[in-house]
Design an enzyme around this catalytic site. Sequence first.
Site, mmCIF file in Angstrom:
data_model
loop_
_atom_site.group_PDB
_atom_site.id
_atom_site.type_symbol
_atom_site.label_atom_id
_atom_site.label_comp_id
_atom_site.label_asym_id
_atom_site.label_seq_id
_atom_site.Cartn_x
_atom_site.Cartn_y
_atom_site.Cartn_z
ATOM 1 N N GLN A 106 -19.245 20.836 -49.796
ATOM 2 C CA GLN A 106 -18.305 20.858 -50.916
ATOM 3 C C GLN A 106 -17.519 22.163 -51.042
ATOM 4 O O GLN A 106 -16.321 22.171 -51.327
ATOM 5 C CB GLN A 106 -19.090 20.596 -52.210
ATOM 6 C CG GLN A 106 -18.231 20.154 -53.355
ATOM 7 C CD GLN A 106 -19.053 19.727 -54.565
ATOM 8 O OE1 GLN A 106 -18.571 19.776 -55.666
ATOM 9 N NE2 GLN A 106 -20.297 19.335 -54.373
ATOM 10 N N THR D 53 -22.720 25.106 -63.150
ATOM 11 C CA THR D 53 -22.664 23.810 -62.481
ATOM 12 C C THR D 53 -21.509 23.838 -61.487
ATOM 13 O O THR D 53 -20.433 24.365 -61.784
ATOM 14 C CB THR D 53 -22.582 22.627 -63.476
ATOM 15 O OG1 THR D 53 -22.536 21.406 -62.720
ATOM 16 C CG2 THR D 53 -21.371 22.702 -64.389
ATOM 17 N N GLU D 54 -21.773 23.322 -60.284
ATOM 18 C CA GLU D 54 -20.845 23.503 -59.162
ATOM 19 C C GLU D 54 -19.459 22.938 -59.445
ATOM 20 O O GLU D 54 -18.471 23.389 -58.878
ATOM 21 C CB GLU D 54 -21.423 22.842 -57.903
ATOM 22 C CG GLU D 54 -21.533 21.328 -58.013
ATOM 23 C CD GLU D 54 -22.387 20.705 -56.916
ATOM 24 O OE1 GLU D 54 -23.281 21.383 -56.412
ATOM 25 O OE2 GLU D 54 -22.150 19.531 -56.569
ATOM 26 N N ASN D 55 -19.394 21.938 -60.342
ATOM 27 C CA ASN D 55 -18.106 21.345 -60.637
ATOM 28 C C ASN D 55 -17.295 22.149 -61.654
ATOM 29 O O ASN D 55 -16.451 21.612 -62.360
ATOM 30 C CB ASN D 55 -18.259 19.878 -61.083
ATOM 31 C CG ASN D 55 -19.269 19.690 -62.196
ATOM 32 O OD1 ASN D 55 -20.317 20.315 -62.196
ATOM 33 N ND2 ASN D 55 -18.960 18.830 -63.142
ATOM 34 N N SER D 95 -15.407 28.098 -58.154
ATOM 35 C CA SER D 95 -16.812 27.802 -58.425
ATOM 36 C C SER D 95 -17.674 28.052 -57.192
ATOM 37 O O SER D 95 -18.769 28.625 -57.280
ATOM 38 C CB SER D 95 -16.956 26.340 -58.872
ATOM 39 O OG SER D 95 -18.296 26.062 -59.208
#
Lengths: 223, 223, 216, 216
Positions: A106, D53-55, D95
């Site tokens: 990601q 949080t990665e998002n 992020s």
Amino acid sequence: MSSDILEGRDAAARAVADIPDGATVLIGGFGPAGQPLELIDALSRHGARDLTVVNNNAGNGDYGLAALLKTGHVRKMICSFPRQSDSWVFDDLYRSGRLELEVVPQGNLAERMRAAGAGIGGFFTPTSVGTPLAEGKEERTIDGKDYVLEYPLHGDYALVKAHRSDRMGNLVYRKTARNFGPVMATAASTTIAQVNDVVATGELDPEVIVTPSIYVDKVVLTS
Amino acid sequence: MSSDILEGRDAAARAVADIPDGATVLIGGFGPAGQPLELIDALSRHGARDLTVVNNNAGNGDYGLAALLKTGHVRKMICSFPRQSDSWVFDDLYRSGRLELEVVPQGNLAERMRAAGAGIGGFFTPTSVGTPLAEGKEERTIDGKDYVLEYPLHGDYALVKAHRSDRMGNLVYRKTARNFGPVMATAASTTIAQVNDVVATGELDPEVIVTPSIYVDKVVLTS
Amino acid sequence: MSSPLEKTPLSKDGIAKLIADDIPTGSFVNLGIGQPTLVADHLDLERGVVLHTENGMLGMGRAAVGDEIDPDLINAGKVPVVETPGASYFHHADSFAMMRGGHLDVCVLGAFQVSVTGDLANWHTGAADAIPAVGGAMDLAMGAKDTYVMMTLFSKDGSAKLVEKCTYPLTGVACVSRVYTDHGVFEITPDGVRARSTYGATLDELRERTGLDLLD
Amino acid sequence: MSSPLEKTPLSKDGIAKLIADDIPTGSFVNLGIGQPTLVADHLDLERGVVLHTENGMLGMGRAAVGDEIDPDLINAGKVPVVETPGASYFHHADSFAMMRGGHLDVCVLGAFQVSVTGDLANWHTGAADAIPAVGGAMDLAMGAKDTYVMMTLFSKDGSAKLVEKCTYPLTGVACVSRVYTDHGVFEITPDGVRARSTYGATLDELRERTGLDLLD
């Protein structure tokens, strides 16, 4: 060039009308948050074929990105996490060999698009070193740490969802729906944003604009 | 770890007190805008020697960064544009061989610090290809375009100026005084921010925070 | 050459106006420090041209006066400016990503020399005692979709600044697409340098004085 | 081993509490999806631990309920959450720069296997028909200052998940510093794996069942 603001019932259809067969389309969203549903649906109806689609996931249920995949017009998905409890459309296409898949960690996915938007020709990342996803890639030790060389990921089009735009196309987002939108907007030749609200130019505080209008070509007001 | 908020007359002095000899110090600002004057003055008085200083410029007049250079405690400047109409302190030190200079194109300077903060081991940039500033550096042609490999630029300390902080150390900036601050804050092991205003945690809109508190170690309230 | 022969060389303002007129409606533009800032005076703001300044802003306006002056709001030349509606601020890495990524339509730079293949020299005279200072010039030269140069065609000693090969240290390779000078506007093309117009000199005179094979 | 022998293995909640207690005051922490999210229930918020949080968020709060649910505010597991005072939002590249740049103090991940040198396997079983899906696991594993693993020590077939060498495809090399399991807490050190405590088994029993030379 400044952005076109498209409103009215067929605005999304007009916005995606010139996406050609074979295009690479970056689609914002992390799961449902920030997914530009109206633009994806318009692309599904538009019928361009042989698409490469970049998204963090590979669709949920039977709507949005999953519905686009179901048209059979997507040749390849580039994503970090295709497999989900409700990704049956993708799962079926992939297992039956009708959809190519490139899995990218990601952070490398985000950074590759950031590099594309920022004019970087390649970058050394520690992510994926020593794993199957680094196989065949150039590796290098720098200052005692191991890195893999990754290349930029450009899009022909980006479809993103923002919260609000001004009439120049400056964008602000909402909470974690921001996710990939600002990065994808920089990485595509043409960026189309769907927004909930369009305000007069000058009404957005210049300090809080997340995506400057230079990155936005068309804005679609959805209701 | 969360940030310390330092207030009162000797706050700046306390904030810089542990900067050791030989440290690399990233100092925010583009010309006078965003220059953390109180922190620079505190560093001048602190007396750490053999410093490497990174700033876009190399001081103006006899104040701030110029005054720090005048102490003779800076061994090396890394900057993009040292020569200015009022950079006589730098000019004199440089011409007399008492100050080492590394000139870096402004975008490569920013990107090298961004890479340091982002865990990137190196990146290929088109900027400086074919110029004297690329001499001795690794070059590569990628997709038909020429690039130079640049490496991250880490700081031991960053001294930046922001407009406002909350008590956790989240920062917002003001207009073009933002410049290098957010990038330097990510690139240093310890970041010290001077601000005009400290508000209660929760009073800054989470959508508009430019430097999240994770990058800020100490906040100095100046008046 | 489509335009008729002009009898006198252009003034700096004359060059700036030519450049301003050539900038397409709605373009995102960076004007380098020094002479190129004059171009702003001739831009019709109704055409929606948006100015970028390397120190982190899109939508830069004119120089600030009186109470408008704000030390936190300056341009790349450190001159106080105002913001225009729709402006936005961003940090330096984002600002140079915007340049390097090819998002600016036009940038206008001054030059010591430009070569017939579009090489640019504008940051260093090569003098041994000069203090090197490059700023954002190399990023701008490589980053914009079109890099225009604004300069006099000849230096004070009479030598041409449009040259076969630069003798000064380079800022960027093959990055200039058009050169606006007091004596003519020149397009850098794959076939060579084409003179779009001349001022105060005929094309043959310019060929002789520059020693270049300028195309008609 | 400083702690006394515990008679029974730890529950998932018991493991989560141990981890929560070990997270230093004021840390920035990422809890991976699945079991590690349980750690949040045991964190004393007074200690100022900030969840990433990665998002794209720092300052993530607990799961949202009722009217708090906002489809624009979710965690990495796509579960609606709330924001805490001092929270901030940022885009995905920022992020993951935050992770990859080593700014998070601790991340807690689940695992299929962890090797004695800290290699982690948690994204792919290696089964031929499995659809690969990595998400942010590789970034998290490499990025945090300390990567803790939370898992059962043995898989359902009884084989140890703490192993000499991972047989599953790797997520990251030499990235795990501590392994929290139902049967013990293990430190990955340059000298080998040190058992900090055991639960429901003696160290010798664990040595026998894992086949590893666990240090005391």
